[in-house]
Design a protein around this motif. Structure first.
Motif, PDB file in Angstrom:
ATOM      1  N   GLU A  82       0.880  -1.172   0.000  1.00 12.72           N
ATOM      2  CA  GLU A  82       0.000   0.000   0.000  1.00 12.72           C
ATOM      3  C   GLU A  82       0.914   1.218   0.000  1.00 12.72           C
ATOM      4  O   GLU A  82       2.132   1.082   0.153  1.00 12.72           O
ATOM      5  N   ARG A 113       0.478  -7.543  -3.400  1.00  9.20           N
ATOM      6  CA  ARG A 113       0.003  -8.359  -2.275  1.00  9.20           C
ATOM      7  C   ARG A 113      -0.142  -9.800  -2.768  1.00  9.20           C
ATOM      8  O   ARG A 113      -0.744 -10.023  -3.827  1.00  9.20           O
ATOM      9  N   GLU A 115      -2.138 -12.289  -2.756  1.00  5.22           N
ATOM     10  CA  GLU A 115      -3.526 -12.648  -2.448  1.00  5.22           C
ATOM     11  C   GLU A 115      -3.945 -13.801  -3.337  1.00  5.22           C
ATOM     12  O   GLU A 115      -3.291 -14.132  -4.317  1.00  5.22           O
ATOM     13  N   GLY A 120     -11.062  -8.745  -9.830  1.00  4.30           N
ATOM     14  CA  GLY A 120     -10.950  -7.547  -8.993  1.00  4.30           C
ATOM     15  C   GLY A 120      -9.930  -7.663  -7.884  1.00  4.30           C
ATOM     16  O   GLY A 120      -9.714  -6.716  -7.136  1.00  4.30           O
ATOM     17  N   TYR A 122      -5.958  -8.736  -7.377  1.00  3.49           N
ATOM     18  CA  TYR A 122      -4.745  -9.120  -8.094  1.00  3.49           C
ATOM     19  C   TYR A 122      -3.543  -9.066  -7.164  1.00  3.49           C
ATOM     20  O   TYR A 122      -3.603  -8.523  -6.071  1.00  3.49           O
ATOM     21  N   ARG A 256     -11.363  -1.909   8.525  1.00  2.00           N
ATOM     22  CA  ARG A 256     -10.533  -1.892   7.326  1.00  2.00           C
ATOM     23  C   ARG A 256      -9.407  -2.890   7.493  1.00  2.00           C
ATOM     24  O   ARG A 256      -9.079  -3.277   8.604  1.00  2.00           O
ATOM     25  N   LEU A 258      -6.342  -2.598   7.270  1.00  3.41           N
ATOM     26  CA  LEU A 258      -5.092  -2.107   7.826  1.00  3.41           C
ATOM     27  C   LEU A 258      -5.365  -1.580   9.236  1.00  3.41           C
ATOM     28  O   LEU A 258      -6.429  -1.062   9.518  1.00  3.41           O
ATOM     29  N   ALA A 278     -15.125  -3.214  -2.957  1.00  2.00           N
ATOM     30  CA  ALA A 278     -14.564  -1.942  -2.487  1.00  2.00           C
ATOM     31  C   ALA A 278     -13.727  -1.303  -3.590  1.00  2.00           C
ATOM     32  O   ALA A 278     -12.765  -1.892  -4.068  1.00  2.00           O
ATOM     33  N   GLY A 280     -12.615   1.889  -3.106  1.00  2.00           N
ATOM     34  CA  GLY A 280     -11.704   2.778  -2.403  1.00  2.00           C
ATOM     35  C   GLY A 280     -12.037   2.812  -0.928  1.00  2.00           C
ATOM     36  O   GLY A 280     -13.096   2.355  -0.514  1.00  2.00           O
ATOM     37  N   GLY A 281     -11.106   3.321  -0.155  1.00  2.00           N
ATOM     38  CA  GLY A 281     -11.383   3.420   1.268  1.00  2.00           C
ATOM     39  C   GLY A 281     -10.299   4.208   1.957  1.00  2.00           C
ATOM     40  O   GLY A 281      -9.213   4.421   1.400  1.00  2.00           O
ATOM     41  N   VAL A 304      -7.653   4.576  -3.638  1.00  2.00           N
ATOM     42  CA  VAL A 304      -8.652   4.097  -4.588  1.00  2.00           C
ATOM     43  C   VAL A 304      -7.981   3.082  -5.497  1.00  2.00           C
ATOM     44  O   VAL A 304      -6.855   3.296  -5.951  1.00  2.00           O
ATOM     45  N   GLY A 305      -8.639   1.974  -5.753  1.00  2.00           N
ATOM     46  CA  GLY A 305      -8.091   0.965  -6.652  1.00  2.00           C
ATOM     47  C   GLY A 305      -8.433   1.309  -8.097  1.00  2.00           C
ATOM     48  O   GLY A 305      -9.603   1.336  -8.469  1.00  2.00           O
ATOM     49  N   ARG A 308      -9.931  -1.787 -10.086  1.00  3.43           N
ATOM     50  CA  ARG A 308     -11.336  -2.063  -9.740  1.00  3.43           C
ATOM     51  C   ARG A 308     -12.265  -0.962 -10.217  1.00  3.43           C
ATOM     52  O   ARG A 308     -13.403  -1.211 -10.569  1.00  3.43           O
TER      53      ARG A 308
HETATM   54  P1  AMP Z   1      -6.705  -1.014   0.928  1.00  2.22           P
HETATM   55  O1  AMP Z   1      -5.302  -0.477   0.743  1.00  2.22           O
HETATM   56  O2  AMP Z   1      -6.740  -2.464   1.244  1.00  2.22           O
HETATM   57  O3  AMP Z   1      -7.520  -0.147   1.833  1.00  2.22           O
HETATM   58  O4  AMP Z   1      -7.382  -0.917  -0.497  1.00  2.22           O
HETATM   59  C1  AMP Z   1      -7.779   0.300  -1.085  1.00  2.22           C
HETATM   60  C2  AMP Z   1      -8.353  -0.022  -2.447  1.00  2.22           C
HETATM   61  O5  AMP Z   1      -7.360  -0.645  -3.253  1.00  2.22           O
HETATM   62  C3  AMP Z   1      -9.486  -1.036  -2.401  1.00  2.22           C
HETATM   63  O6  AMP Z   1     -10.710  -0.388  -2.178  1.00  2.22           O
HETATM   64  C4  AMP Z   1      -9.414  -1.656  -3.780  1.00  2.22           C
HETATM   65  O7  AMP Z   1     -10.097  -0.851  -4.717  1.00  2.22           O
HETATM   66  C5  AMP Z   1      -7.937  -1.629  -4.095  1.00  2.22           C
HETATM   67  N1  AMP Z   1      -7.318  -2.943  -3.829  1.00  2.22           N
HETATM   68  C6  AMP Z   1      -6.876  -3.435  -2.649  1.00  2.22           C
HETATM   69  N2  AMP Z   1      -6.338  -4.652  -2.804  1.00  2.22           N
HETATM   70  C7  AMP Z   1      -6.450  -4.961  -4.128  1.00  2.22           C
HETATM   71  C8  AMP Z   1      -6.070  -6.100  -4.927  1.00  2.22           C
HETATM   72  N3  AMP Z   1      -5.470  -7.140  -4.413  1.00  2.22           N
HETATM   73  N4  AMP Z   1      -6.351  -6.050  -6.267  1.00  2.22           N
HETATM   74  C9  AMP Z   1      -6.948  -4.979  -6.809  1.00  2.22           C
HETATM   75  N5  AMP Z   1      -7.313  -3.890  -6.113  1.00  2.22           N
HETATM   76  C10 AMP Z   1      -7.066  -3.864  -4.779  1.00  2.22           C
END
Ligand code: AMP
Length: 419
Positions: A82, A113, A115, A120, A122, A256, A258, A278, A280-281, A304-305, A308
């Motif tokens: 992140e 990451r 994952e 959506g 990756y 969240r 994190l 999600a 964004g957040g 924001v992703g 996605r």
């Molecule tokens: P986060 O950093 O987990 O709060 O994620 C913020 C935004 O990043 C999320 O709302 C998603 O839109 C995007 N995001 C997080 N993880 C992934 C992932 N593995 N693949 C694609 N988009 C991601």
């Protein structure tokens, strides 16, 4: 011979679709520039300990998903999962807090990451990230939330919802955490969930499995246990959002991924994306600077992703035909014309007309096919005889109209026709 494919969970973004990626990325950041946020670029890898401390040891991101390696000097490095931790590291390292506050920054870039890949989700993805650092003011929280919404509105996205809550602070969260833990202790939970309840009980609230969720209906909620300060802060944020006409839904069970969030916390959820909804957040993270060895100053931001967001645009039918690669295409026929072709296309480009040239010595038929495929509106056909006359044939590829234009007037004529 072995051939290679992109690693699992990653993908390539190719032209012409990549033009949409760039347009969306820029549209999402335009409201930030208009609000005085400055672009920051930090390394793609950082000290592993930065993420362990900044994101939180107990999070899935740190405990299961990081790409961590030792470099040749024996340092443990991690590809960033992140963007916030790196931005905060730079904020502290360069003492940005000593200047005008809040420090407003935005970043765009790759995150990694490990994952389980699915639609959506990756292993390599792109985020737009912003941070407003050093001021704890509910109006600033409202600005940040409004800007996140404005980014999505700028690309005409509609079917998303802003979910909002307050996660309290160091004052009220520990007491609430205990309350929640004793509530969870009385439930029938599996071993793994019990362990999670001990380390990070708020995370259990988010458990979607029916057998767990049905036991959580009466769980105590953070919003009902905020201290006076946090309550007042949250009320004021909501008042500002009302003034700005930003709509939201209260999401008292929002947690969240994190660990560092405090007070105002939010997520933007799109209803056309299935499980990975999600887009964004973000939220306030008042303890993060101190946790990373910096001064005890507050911060708020969101991510924001981009990938996605593109899926959300597609789900709403908002991705049109990609724009044409170029607007003019030069077709030189004959040796002399080929010599001049590159010069002519360079002149067109210098006049801000996106233009390309037929390469590879193609004949008229092949070159005209290339012109059509380029998406150009005009073909500039030059034979050796045209060249001797000092002219070019300018062909409108949508109507097939053709006329001779003096070479000296060519750039000006194309420019006028395109405007
Ligand atoms: P986060 O950093 O987990 O709060 O994620 C913020 C935004 O990043 C999320 O709302 C998603 O839109 C995007 N995001 C997080 N993880 C992934 C992932 N593995 N693949 C694609 N988009 C991601």
């Amino acid at each position: 011979m072995t051939t290679f494919t992109a690693p699992k969970g990653t993908f390539d973004t190719l032209p012409p679709e990549s033009a949409t990626f760039l347009a969306v990325r820029d549209a999402l950041t335009a409201p930030l520039r208009a609000a005085g946020y400055g672009y920051i670029e930090t390394p793609v890898f950082e000290d592993t300990a930065l993420f362990a401390r900044g994101v939180g040891e107990s999070t899935d991101v740190v405990s299961k998903e990081m790409y961590t390696f030792d470099d040749r000097g024996g340092r443990s490095l991690t590809l960033r999962p992140e963007l916030t931790a790196g931005v905060m590291r730079a904020f502290i390292e360069h003492k940005l807090y000593a200047g005008q506050l809040p420090v407003k920054l935005y970043a765009v870039g790759s995150n990694f990451r490990y994952e389980r890949p699915q639609a959506g989700r990756y292993r390599h993805f792109t985020q737009v990230d912003m941070e407003a650092l050093g001021v704890d003011d509910p109006a600033l929280d409202a600005e940040v939330v409004q800007l996140a919404v404005a980014g999505f509105r700028a690309i005409k996205l509609e079917n998303f919802e802003l979910q909002l809550t307050s996660l309290g602070d160091a004052n009220c969260r520990p007491q609430y955490r205990e309350k929640l833990q004793s509530f969870l202790a009385g439930l029938d939970l599996d071993e793994e969930t019990r362990r999670r309840a001990a380390i990070n009980p708020l995370r259990v609230l988010d458990d979607k499995r029916p057998e767990v969720a049905k036991q959580l209906t009466d769980a105590p909620l953070m919003v009902d246990h905020l201290c006076d300060d946090c309550r007042k802060h949250y009320d004021e944020v909501r008042e500002h959002l009302r003034d700005l006409g930003v709509q939201w839904v209260e999401a008292p069970r929002l947690v969240r991924g994190l660990d560092y969030y405090t007070k105002t916390t939010f997520e933007l959820v799109h209803n056309g994306l299935g499980a990975q909804s999600a887009i964004g957040g973000g939220g306030r993270y008042d303890g993060l600077s101190k946790e990373l060895g910096g001064p005890d100053v507050s911060g708020i931001g969101y991510a924001v992703g981009v990938d996605r967001t593109l899926l959300a645009l597609r789900a709403e039918g908002l991705i049109g035909d990609p724009p044409a690669r170029v607007q003019a295409f030069v077709v030189p026929l004959g040796d002399e014309a080929r010599r001049r072709g590159l010069q002519i296309v360079t002149d067109l480009r210098a006049a801000q007309i996106p233009a390309d040239l037929s390469y590879g010595g193609k004949g008229l038929k092949g070159a005209m096919k290339a012109a059509d495929r380029s998406g150009a509106r005009y073909a500039v056909v030059i034979g050796d005889r045209d060249l001797a006359d000092g002219t070019a044939q300018l062909k409108d590829l949508t109507t097939s109209d053709q006329r001779a234009v003096p070479l000296t007037d060519l750039t000006r004529t194309v420019k006028e026709l395109l405007s």
